[in-house]
Design a protein around this motif. Structure first.
Motif, PDB file in Angstrom:
ATOM      1  N   UNK A 107      -6.226  52.744  13.508  1.00 21.79           N
ATOM      2  CA  UNK A 107      -7.204  51.739  13.092  1.00 21.79           C
ATOM      3  C   UNK A 107      -7.983  52.264  11.893  1.00 21.79           C
ATOM      4  N   UNK A 108      -8.705  51.380  11.251  1.00 24.68           N
ATOM      5  CA  UNK A 108      -9.528  51.753  10.099  1.00 24.68           C
ATOM      6  C   UNK A 108     -10.952  51.281  10.312  1.00 24.68           C
ATOM      7  N   UNK A 109     -11.876  51.833   9.544  1.00 30.15           N
ATOM      8  CA  UNK A 109     -13.183  51.215   9.438  1.00 30.15           C
ATOM      9  C   UNK A 109     -12.970  49.788   8.932  1.00 30.15           C
ATOM     10  N   UNK A 110     -13.627  48.838   9.560  1.00 27.71           N
ATOM     11  CA  UNK A 110     -13.396  47.447   9.204  1.00 27.71           C
ATOM     12  C   UNK A 110     -12.290  46.799  10.016  1.00 27.71           C
ATOM     13  N   UNK A 111     -11.757  47.536  11.031  1.00 23.64           N
ATOM     14  CA  UNK A 111     -10.893  46.945  12.056  1.00 23.64           C
ATOM     15  C   UNK A 111      -9.546  46.428  11.581  1.00 23.64           C
ATOM     16  N   UNK A 112      -8.920  47.155  10.650  1.00 22.57           N
ATOM     17  CA  UNK A 112      -7.507  46.907  10.416  1.00 22.57           C
ATOM     18  C   UNK A 112      -6.694  47.812  11.337  1.00 22.57           C
ATOM     19  N   UNK A 113      -5.456  47.413  11.625  1.00 30.85           N
ATOM     20  CA  UNK A 113      -4.567  48.199  12.471  1.00 30.85           C
ATOM     21  C   UNK A 113      -3.235  48.369  11.741  1.00 30.85           C
ATOM     22  N   UNK A 114      -2.754  49.615  11.695  1.00 29.05           N
ATOM     23  CA  UNK A 114      -1.444  49.922  11.105  1.00 29.05           C
ATOM     24  C   UNK A 114      -0.542  50.520  12.168  1.00 29.05           C
ATOM     25  N   UNK A 115       0.711  50.059  12.200  1.00 29.67           N
ATOM     26  CA  UNK A 115       1.769  50.710  12.963  1.00 29.67           C
ATOM     27  C   UNK A 115       2.702  51.365  11.952  1.00 29.67           C
ATOM     28  N   UNK A 123       5.333  51.558   6.782  1.00 32.98           N
ATOM     29  CA  UNK A 123       4.627  50.560   7.580  1.00 32.98           C
ATOM     30  C   UNK A 123       5.617  49.720   8.377  1.00 32.98           C
ATOM     31  N   UNK A 124       5.432  49.680   9.686  1.00 34.07           N
ATOM     32  CA  UNK A 124       6.221  48.801  10.539  1.00 34.07           C
ATOM     33  C   UNK A 124       5.529  47.448  10.649  1.00 34.07           C
ATOM     34  N   UNK A 125       4.219  47.477  10.865  1.00 29.68           N
ATOM     35  CA  UNK A 125       3.416  46.250  10.743  1.00 29.68           C
ATOM     36  C   UNK A 125       1.964  46.613  10.461  1.00 29.68           C
ATOM     37  N   UNK A 126       1.214  45.602  10.081  1.00 35.02           N
ATOM     38  CA  UNK A 126      -0.174  45.785   9.654  1.00 35.02           C
ATOM     39  C   UNK A 126      -0.933  44.517  10.015  1.00 35.02           C
ATOM     40  N   UNK A 127      -2.075  44.680  10.693  1.00 35.00           N
ATOM     41  CA  UNK A 127      -2.919  43.528  11.049  1.00 35.00           C
ATOM     42  C   UNK A 127      -4.309  43.745  10.501  1.00 35.00           C
ATOM     43  N   UNK A 170       5.301  45.085  18.994  1.00 33.61           N
ATOM     44  CA  UNK A 170       6.452  45.188  18.105  1.00 33.61           C
ATOM     45  C   UNK A 170       6.202  44.570  16.740  1.00 33.61           C
ATOM     46  N   UNK A 171       5.438  43.482  16.691  1.00 32.03           N
ATOM     47  CA  UNK A 171       5.291  42.734  15.439  1.00 32.03           C
ATOM     48  C   UNK A 171       3.899  42.809  14.828  1.00 32.03           C
ATOM     49  N   UNK A 172       2.891  43.161  15.622  1.00 28.48           N
ATOM     50  CA  UNK A 172       1.526  43.166  15.133  1.00 28.48           C
ATOM     51  C   UNK A 172       0.882  41.798  15.058  1.00 28.48           C
ATOM     52  N   UNK A 173       1.565  40.778  15.511  1.00 24.21           N
ATOM     53  CA  UNK A 173       1.002  39.432  15.461  1.00 24.21           C
ATOM     54  C   UNK A 173      -0.088  39.286  16.530  1.00 24.21           C
ATOM     55  N   UNK A 174      -1.107  38.529  16.175  1.00 18.39           N
ATOM     56  CA  UNK A 174      -2.228  38.323  17.094  1.00 18.39           C
ATOM     57  C   UNK A 174      -1.760  37.553  18.324  1.00 18.39           C
TER      58      UNK A 174
END
Length: 567
Positions: A107-115, A123-127, A170-174
């Protein structure tokens, strides 16, 4: 550091690690930024499955490939600049990586998520949250995040605005996003609540706490069903009484006691342990008489029902902001010559505790690991050790079973405390929520803080050794079965400690700075890797392994932040 008024403190809340010198080196190459539809590389995996490795939070892995003899051969396998992956990533990074089946979840500051692929960094996915949601985060005054929980094919994160987020693994989709205030009355930024902690997954539930003791919130722990993000308990476990009742009968504030770091869970007994923050207002105690139970405490409840089993307080009627901040650890250790299951925790008070895990009976009741010179807080001001940062802040300990040592990351720095003269003065209305800081605290002139790593022998309750680090220990430690513990520093260095000898045997300057999280260690195809995150103005992820690139960076600038910028 100058005197910190409410306005000055508010500025410090914006970032915990916002500045630093970064350089471009061979080890600073960002991997592919394009999400791939393929799975991660590798065929066999030993995972780092949650915030603290296991739910016991002891941060010790049974890996032996990296040893004292070959640690010099460690180098960077890959390094990713998160702002290059997405320019909206905010400054600072306190993410504790979770690594499952060759995928690193950051996770990042500001609530992004990386796989990210653990072997390549691709990058496999990013939200990321919507621009509208992200714009509201600034109301909390802090945008840090410490990581995710993974379970049932989903990745779970708590957002700054008190949202619980569920993503497809698997996909990072909400999958779903739930506002905590839909189920827990009043849990909003406007009321002083915010979320920086990593959740924990156990038996179909997601376990959470919340930050905001310094804003006068009412602390709690809650459980939500991983399947649909609805409550799993009849009600939250509230750490303090409602405003106007019991010891808060005459206070205009709620009582604090926030749970701002992850819980620990004993999978053999279903008992859950968590540590709580300071009472509110911080530095004004006249209208919160008595011990203020369950603040600055470690509390045990049944994880499946939320019912209280035991609670032990580390600091009564706290006037120094001495949270029990770091997550507790559950360890099976030799103590006084016999094997015993313990819950251990070091506080911002500079004291380390061990309790019988089942009963809460004290085993070691306040072993000092920092200078302790605590004075009554007055409106004129008094200097006390530790200062507002601790002791041990949120940085987690680790436990090495071979030596029977608990390793404690420490901060050695005093503060000048000044209490409010009245309850009206204790309020700081320019802050979120009740904003119950009291009045001010100041740095002590001509005193430079530093860090420590202390080894406590659990059998005897005595210090085995203590080493000194240039800057405060704000990240924490991770240990291995080969007798090494890894930890970072605020200038971007990472170190390997020979646990038995108490000596640093390897140091590497990353291309980042502000290491404010402990590393995660994992294997892919029987090869051992170490994942660190660094902060500063260019938040990064670094993965190390034997045979990696040994090109080192330039020392970054340590940004220590204020006493209330860590939650």
């Amino acid at each position: 550091m100058n005197a910190m008024s409410g306005a000055a403190l508010a500025l410090l809340l914006v970032l915990t690690a916002c500045s630093g010198n970064n350089n471009n080196n061979n080890n600073n190459t960002t991997p592919s930024e394009s999400p791939s539809e393929t799975s991660a590389h590798g065929k066999s995996f030993e995972n780092w499955g949650s915030y603290g490795y296991t739910l016991a939070n002891n941060r010790h892995v049974p890996f032996k490939e990296i040893t004292a003899d070959n640690v010099k051969d460690l180098g960077v396998i890959w390094s990713a600049d998160l702002k290059t992956l997405d320019p909206d990533v905010k400054n600072g990074n306190q993410s504790y990586p979770v690594v499952i089946d060759g995928v690193i979840y950051i996770t990042t500051a500001g609530n992004q998520v990386f796989a990210l692929d653990a072997l390549t960094g691709n990058t496999i996915w990013h939200w990321k949250p919507s621009a509208e949601q992200a714009a509201g985060f600034s109301k909390a005054g802090i945008i840090a995040n410490r990581g995710v929980a993974v379970g049932e094919g989903k990745v779970f994160m708590l957002a700054v605005d008190n949202s619980l987020v569920s993503l497809d693994q698997k996909t990072g989709k909400l999958v779903k996003m739930t506002k905590l205030s839909d189920y827990i009355d009043g849990v909003t930024i406007e009321n002083g609540y915010y979320e920086t902690t990593a959740p924990q997954y156990y038996k179909g539930n997601i376990y959470i706490g919340s930050s905001g003791s310094d804003n006068g919130i009412r602390g709690f722990v809650a459980a939500f069903k991983a399947s649909d993000l609805t409550p799993a308990w009849d009600s939250p476990f509230w750490t303090v009484p409602p405003k106007g009742q019991d010891w808060l009968a005459n206070s205009k504030f709620q009582g604090g006691g926030a749970v701002w770091n992850p819980v620990a869970i004993d999978e053999e007994t279903d008992m859950m342990y968590f540590a709580t923050g300071n009472p509110a207002p911080d530095f004004y105690g006249a209208n919160r008489p008595g011990d203020n139970p369950n603040t600055d405490s470690v509390v045990a409840v049944n994880a499946l029902t939320g019912k209280l089993i035991w609670a032990k307080q580390e600091v009564s009627h706290d006037m120094w902001d001495y949270d029990a901040a770091a997550s507790p650890m559950i360890i099976n250790a030799t103590v006084k010559g016999a094997k015993k299951k313990l819950v251990v925790q070091g506080g911002k008070s500079g004291l380390w505790f061990a309790w019988d895990a089942a009963t809460g009976d004290p085993i070691w009741n306040g072993i000092p690991f920092a200078k302790i010179d605590k004075k009554e807080v007055t409106p004129e001001g008094t200097i006390s050790y530790p200062g507002v940062l601790g002791g041990e802040n949120y940085a987690p300990e680790s436990y090495d079973p071979a030596t029977n040592y608990v390793l404690i990351p420490g901060i050695e720095e005093p503060s000048l405390y000044k209490s409010a003269k009245s309850e009206a003065e204790a309020g700081t209305p320019d802050f979120p929520g009740a904003a119950a800081f009291g009045t001010t605290y100041e740095a002590v002139p001509n005193v430079k803080g530093y860090g420590t790593v202390t080894a406590i022998n659990v059998d005897t309750g005595k210090q085995a050794y203590q080493i000194k680090t240039t800057d405060q220990q704000r990240g924490g430690l991770t240990s291995t079965d080969s007798g090494i513990a890894f930890f970072g520093e605020l200038d971007g260095k990472i170190n390997a400690l020979d646990i038995k000898a108490g000596k640093v045997i390897w140091t590497f300057q990353t291309s980042g700075d502000n290491v404010q999280a402990a590393p995660s260690i994992f294997t892919v195809d029987n090869k051992e890797y170490i994942a660190f995150t660094t902060g500063g103005t260019k938040p990064k992820v670094h993965v190390f392994g034997l045979g990696g690139d040994k090109t080192q960076g330039q020392a970054g600038k340590a940004e220590t932040g204020g006493g209330h910028s860590a939650q």
